[in-house]
Write a protein that holds these residues in place. Sequence first.
Motif, mmCIF file in Angstrom:
data_model
loop_
_atom_site.group_PDB
_atom_site.id
_atom_site.type_symbol
_atom_site.label_atom_id
_atom_site.label_comp_id
_atom_site.label_asym_id
_atom_site.label_seq_id
_atom_site.Cartn_x
_atom_site.Cartn_y
_atom_site.Cartn_z
ATOM 1 N N ASP A 18 1.018 -1.260 -0.144
ATOM 2 C CA ASP A 18 -0.003 0.130 -0.086
ATOM 3 C C ASP A 18 0.919 1.222 0.079
ATOM 4 O OD1 ASP A 18 -2.516 -1.396 0.088
ATOM 5 O OD2 ASP A 18 -2.439 -1.509 2.281
ATOM 6 N N VAL A 19 0.272 2.352 -0.461
ATOM 7 C CA VAL A 19 0.883 3.776 -0.471
ATOM 8 C C VAL A 19 -0.041 4.582 -0.136
ATOM 9 C CG1 VAL A 19 1.928 5.340 -1.837
ATOM 10 C CG2 VAL A 19 2.465 3.046 -2.459
ATOM 11 N N HIS A 20 -0.191 4.965 1.226
ATOM 12 C CA HIS A 20 -1.177 5.872 1.610
ATOM 13 C C HIS A 20 -0.575 6.869 2.562
ATOM 14 C CE1 HIS A 20 -4.415 3.587 0.666
ATOM 15 N NE2 HIS A 20 -3.899 2.593 1.347
ATOM 16 N N GLY A 21 -0.408 8.343 2.082
ATOM 17 C CA GLY A 21 0.174 9.521 2.722
ATOM 18 C C GLY A 21 1.784 9.150 2.972
ATOM 19 N N PRO A 22 2.070 9.181 4.247
ATOM 20 C CA PRO A 22 3.582 8.970 4.688
ATOM 21 C C PRO A 22 3.715 7.506 4.531
ATOM 22 C CG PRO A 22 2.110 9.136 6.551
ATOM 23 C CD PRO A 22 1.383 9.487 5.367
ATOM 24 N N VAL A 23 3.035 6.474 4.452
ATOM 25 C CA VAL A 23 3.114 5.196 4.540
ATOM 26 C C VAL A 23 3.361 4.778 3.167
ATOM 27 C CG1 VAL A 23 2.211 2.800 5.227
ATOM 28 C CG2 VAL A 23 1.781 4.765 6.563
ATOM 29 N N ASP A 24 4.611 4.148 2.918
ATOM 30 C CA ASP A 24 4.998 3.750 1.841
ATOM 31 C C ASP A 24 5.405 2.396 1.580
ATOM 32 O OD1 ASP A 24 6.002 3.014 -0.927
ATOM 33 O OD2 ASP A 24 7.253 4.753 -1.037
ATOM 34 N N GLY A 25 4.651 1.233 1.331
ATOM 35 C CA GLY A 25 4.770 0.038 1.695
ATOM 36 C C GLY A 25 5.897 -0.492 0.710
ATOM 37 N N PHE A 26 6.287 0.189 -0.504
ATOM 38 C CA PHE A 26 7.369 -0.371 -1.269
ATOM 39 C C PHE A 26 8.664 -0.440 -0.492
ATOM 40 C CE2 PHE A 26 4.372 1.003 -4.531
ATOM 41 C CZ PHE A 26 4.473 -0.172 -5.556
ATOM 42 N N ARG A 27 8.848 0.554 0.368
ATOM 43 C CA ARG A 27 10.109 0.509 1.286
ATOM 44 C C ARG A 27 10.228 -0.925 2.297
ATOM 45 N NH1 ARG A 27 9.440 6.601 3.823
ATOM 46 N NH2 ARG A 27 9.893 7.713 1.816
ATOM 47 N N GLY A 28 9.140 -1.262 2.788
ATOM 48 C CA GLY A 28 8.906 -2.510 3.452
ATOM 49 C C GLY A 28 9.275 -3.809 2.678
ATOM 50 N N PHE A 29 8.580 -3.709 1.543
ATOM 51 C CA PHE A 29 8.666 -4.827 0.441
ATOM 52 C C PHE A 29 10.148 -4.805 0.063
ATOM 53 C CE2 PHE A 29 8.531 -7.024 -3.608
ATOM 54 C CZ PHE A 29 7.508 -7.890 -3.384
ATOM 55 N N SER A 30 10.896 -3.867 -0.346
ATOM 56 C CA SER A 30 12.219 -3.908 -0.677
ATOM 57 C C SER A 30 13.247 -4.401 0.197
ATOM 58 C CB SER A 30 12.689 -2.398 -1.028
ATOM 59 O OG SER A 30 12.016 -1.927 -2.365
ATOM 60 N N ARG A 31 12.993 -4.049 1.492
ATOM 61 C CA ARG A 31 13.783 -4.272 2.381
ATOM 62 C C ARG A 31 13.399 -6.006 2.886
ATOM 63 N NH1 ARG A 31 12.835 -3.728 7.587
ATOM 64 N NH2 ARG A 31 10.713 -2.797 7.423
ATOM 65 N N ALA A 32 12.312 -6.322 2.724
ATOM 66 C CA ALA A 32 12.165 -7.684 2.710
ATOM 67 C C ALA A 32 12.657 -8.641 1.933
ATOM 68 C CB ALA A 32 10.638 -8.109 2.901
ATOM 69 N N SER A 33 12.671 -8.125 0.454
ATOM 70 C CA SER A 33 13.271 -8.787 -0.670
ATOM 71 C C SER A 33 14.629 -8.884 -0.589
ATOM 72 C CB SER A 33 12.841 -7.774 -1.849
ATOM 73 O OG SER A 33 11.785 -7.801 -2.102
ATOM 74 N N ARG A 34 15.531 -7.814 -0.009
ATOM 75 C CA ARG A 34 16.759 -7.812 -0.013
ATOM 76 C C ARG A 34 17.233 -8.963 1.186
ATOM 77 N NH1 ARG A 34 16.373 -1.916 -0.199
ATOM 78 N NH2 ARG A 34 16.300 -1.934 2.023
ATOM 79 N N ALA A 35 16.239 -9.056 2.194
ATOM 80 C CA ALA A 35 16.541 -10.116 3.213
ATOM 81 C C ALA A 35 16.113 -11.590 2.575
ATOM 82 C CB ALA A 35 15.638 -9.686 4.467
ATOM 83 N N GLY A 36 15.527 -11.529 1.566
ATOM 84 C CA GLY A 36 15.332 -12.983 1.086
ATOM 85 C C GLY A 36 13.985 -13.669 1.569
ATOM 86 N N LEU A 37 12.924 -12.652 1.879
ATOM 87 C CA LEU A 37 11.723 -13.049 2.411
ATOM 88 C C LEU A 37 10.578 -12.591 1.615
ATOM 89 C CD1 LEU A 37 12.249 -11.704 6.244
ATOM 90 C CD2 LEU A 37 12.458 -14.063 5.187
ATOM 91 N N ALA A 38 10.753 -12.024 0.301
ATOM 92 C CA ALA A 38 9.888 -11.691 -0.453
ATOM 93 C C ALA A 38 9.981 -11.977 -1.974
ATOM 94 C CB ALA A 38 9.362 -10.194 -0.406
ATOM 95 N N GLU A 39 11.033 -13.078 -2.065
ATOM 96 C CA GLU A 39 11.256 -13.328 -3.431
ATOM 97 C C GLU A 39 10.522 -14.593 -3.940
ATOM 98 O OE1 GLU A 39 15.389 -14.386 -2.703
ATOM 99 O OE2 GLU A 39 16.278 -12.504 -3.279
ATOM 100 N N GLY A 40 10.583 -14.967 -5.111
ATOM 101 C CA GLY A 40 9.780 -15.944 -5.728
ATOM 102 C C GLY A 40 8.371 -15.669 -6.158
#
Length: 315
Positions: free
Chosen positions: A88-110
């Motif tokens: 989600d992207v709502h105001g100051p909350v940008d979910g892409f940041r969390g998704f990118s962090r999770a991807s770099r940690a190997g938790l959102a790949e595949g």
Amino acid sequence: MVSPDVFYGALTRASGRWPLSAAARELVRSGVPVFPCVPGGKRPLTEHGFHDAATDPDQVEAWWGQHPGANIGVPTGAPSGFVAVDVDVHGPVDGFRGFSRASRAGLAEGWQFLVTTPSGGMHAYYPATPGQEQRSWQAARAGIDFRGDGGYILVPPSEVSTTGAVAGYRLQRFNAGASSVLDSDRLRDFLDPRPAPRPPENPGLQRQADMSRLAVWVAARGEGERNRGLFWAACRLAENGVPASDALDGLSAAASDAGLGEREITATVHSAYRAAHPTREDSASPTVRDSSPAAPDDWFARDPVSRPSSVRGLG
């Protein structure tokens, strides 16, 4: 369970200029269960919502015959064979940041494929884990929701009205490589860490400290998370020998700050104690023996959840 290629192929064909009714029929022909949602919105039109999802062409024909502009909802988890991470992207909350962090940690790949959403967010689709329930959850502060068992998602070419304009769900990218199942529990813990107990110095003082940390965590729950967060925290206290009356005293103010009413707080705490000790006889004020408290490392070992109730027929 629908294979990724079949599902993606059906969405690709239906994502052109097809009417929503034709898109719903195409998905059903591919074995994808669907149900109608209000035109321009996300609320289900059937009495039992996603529980009513069907692959019966006659039923789908009847639904969209009555509501030709209805959006297309698909249940996530075991019914469809896929789960989704909703960024989600709502105001100051940008979910892409969390998704990118999770991807770099190997938790959102595949992921299998990506879909852009009307709010500027994204849905990442993954295969459901065979034989394992993956409950839906929200990590509001990270801007990410998980749609698994007990949830649903709108699919292309559905459209919703946002900020006065109409925008649609659009296929963005297909993963030509190998997809993999998602460890949704690890992803949730990464995005929304839960309070960890410190080594005990004094059992009595440690109990108060742990209750305080749980209360702070409950107070920070956002809408959609607060009831489940209170239930989870109360279960932890129940499992560690804290009387229900003490748990209610310790968590009520925090749950109230999160937005829950007094009656709902009391009912949720009592429900948590019954769930944590199912062999005990239910009562208005359940208590737990204090003689054998669990070790501190066990406080956050389990996450009990309630299962959806059974459904009947259509509305």
